[in-house]
Design an enzyme around this catalytic site. Sequence first.
Site, PDB file in Angstrom:
ATOM      1  N   PHE A 186       0.852  -1.167   0.079  1.00 36.82           N
ATOM      2  CA  PHE A 186      -0.014  -0.001  -0.180  1.00 36.82           C
ATOM      3  C   PHE A 186       0.958   1.106  -0.007  1.00 36.82           C
ATOM      4  CE2 PHE A 186       1.000  -0.312   4.466  1.00 36.82           C
ATOM      5  CZ  PHE A 186       1.175   1.143   4.984  1.00 36.82           C
ATOM      6  N   LYS A 217      -0.757  -7.932  -8.740  1.00 33.29           N
ATOM      7  CA  LYS A 217      -1.889  -8.119  -7.676  1.00 33.29           C
ATOM      8  C   LYS A 217      -1.748  -7.002  -6.921  1.00 33.29           C
ATOM      9  CE  LYS A 217      -3.015  -8.748  -4.005  1.00 33.29           C
ATOM     10  NZ  LYS A 217      -3.510  -7.813  -3.066  1.00 33.29           N
ATOM     11  N   CYS A 273       9.801   1.612   3.626  1.00 32.62           N
ATOM     12  CA  CYS A 273      10.432   0.504   4.334  1.00 32.62           C
ATOM     13  C   CYS A 273      12.137   1.203   4.310  1.00 32.62           C
ATOM     14  CB  CYS A 273      10.790  -0.528   3.224  1.00 32.62           C
ATOM     15  SG  CYS A 273      11.190  -0.159   1.599  1.00 32.62           S
ATOM     16  N   GLU A 331       9.523  -3.401  13.611  1.00 30.79           N
ATOM     17  CA  GLU A 331       9.274  -2.399  12.706  1.00 30.79           C
ATOM     18  C   GLU A 331       7.932  -1.690  13.114  1.00 30.79           C
ATOM     19  OE1 GLU A 331       9.553  -1.756   7.952  1.00 30.79           O
ATOM     20  OE2 GLU A 331       8.611  -3.604   8.703  1.00 30.79           O
TER      21      GLU A 331
END
Length: 498
Positions: free
Chosen positions: A151, A175, A283, A383
């Site tokens: 996302f 996808k 990330c 995280e």
Amino acid sequence: MTVNTVNQFINGQFLPGNGSQNIQVTNPANNQVIAEIPVSTEQDMESAIAAAKAAFPSWKKVAVSERARLMLRYQHILKEKHDEIAKVLAQETGKTLEDAKGDVWRGIEVVEQACNVASLMMGETVENVATNIDTYSLIQPLGVCLGITPFNFPAMIPLWMFPLAIACGNTFVLKPSEQDPNTPMLLAELFKQAGAPDGVLNVVHGGADEVNYLLNHQDIKAVSFVGSVPVGQHIYRTATANMKRAQCFAGAKNHSVVMPDASKEQVLNNLVGASVGAAGQRCMAISVAVFVGESQKWISELADKISKVTPGLWDDPNAGYGPLISPQAKARVLSLIEEGKKEGATCLLDGSEFSVEGYESGNWVGPTVFTDVTTDMQIYQQEIFGPVLCCIGVDTLEQAIQLVNANPYGNGTSIFTASGGAARKYQSDVEVGQVGINVPIPVPLPFFSFTGWKNSFYGDLHAYGKQAIRFYTETKTITARWFDEGQETGPNMTINLR
């Protein structure tokens, strides 16, 4: 508010799903429903894979220069529609408009790299490896490839994947994340406008069950994934167990080491954006700042600078970042903030109670800074994926390197210093795949590859750059001899060429 219906993209057509299940897409700023996507049925996914498989034999034989021209047309359209794409992206992710523009542009840069595909797919030749024998190699596509995207970068990450794979002669099934599907669907629409043949790119929707169906399909040859660690591990194991290639980019805990000889203002300004920008949903975000020696005195000033960052709506020019993607993401971040307090970390700046007037139901978390953090705390080990920075103090560069290397993740790291010797030692000794020197978020441009290490990556070949070309292709080696009349040499009873 109008609810947009998002279709699938199969064999060049935008089609509704064949099933009755839909997924609601919500605006992160107020959690109102803005779109619905169909959950692709097995029939839908079979149609997408069949279209990609049928398109592959003819597409792989299209001249490489023509495949490059498709990418040239596509990057031209993407640049023309840059702001339009960014607006769609900002509205469904909650990102500020400027941050959304950056998402789109970093994807366009990879499409530009795909325009160089002819030179990237050159093989090798050696003449006379033995008497009158030449050996040369060809770089050839694999077949149908699959991309599963997250996302947080709904433009950049899909553009990491399908343009390079298709430029190499493959066909593709995408996808995208079910949380923000409008952006990738717009990318597919623009790809069709660029002249992509039917079936070369297909887009289906769904969740874990649909991903598992695709992973187990015999006609999928390679899988690229970006997301969390447990999902990345599952996808890598499932794909490789089904004899597919896989590159899976997973979690991170990125450290920035601050040396006392660094420029304080440059350090603090860089850490503000690198830690809480995009609500920490990157990330490559810096989630741990390691202050060495005297630089520990700067922590309170850093917290003060970060406190001036105000979250807001996507079209608010004063907003530093937007909401988290979902109520579940917000709840997880808030629970980790509370856990940090319980474990004894000092919360210099607490954004737990932040909200935006008129949008109180949104997924807001204000900037948060902890100090006195130790490596056994959950806020260090997990995280967080939110606007939370953990600050740690150490005495020496060696201790900082040991701390970073002991972490199970190895996506990105940076060092701020005025010393070439310290920088060189850090880049040499740190066990992390991407290193910044006075650069907080060292995401390489696409003529290099994105090279996370350790638990941040599962696979052998990384995204974009030369490694992606190798990931999406096979090498065929040919050894050839042409005889002139009368050159017969008799039987060769050994393995040696002669």
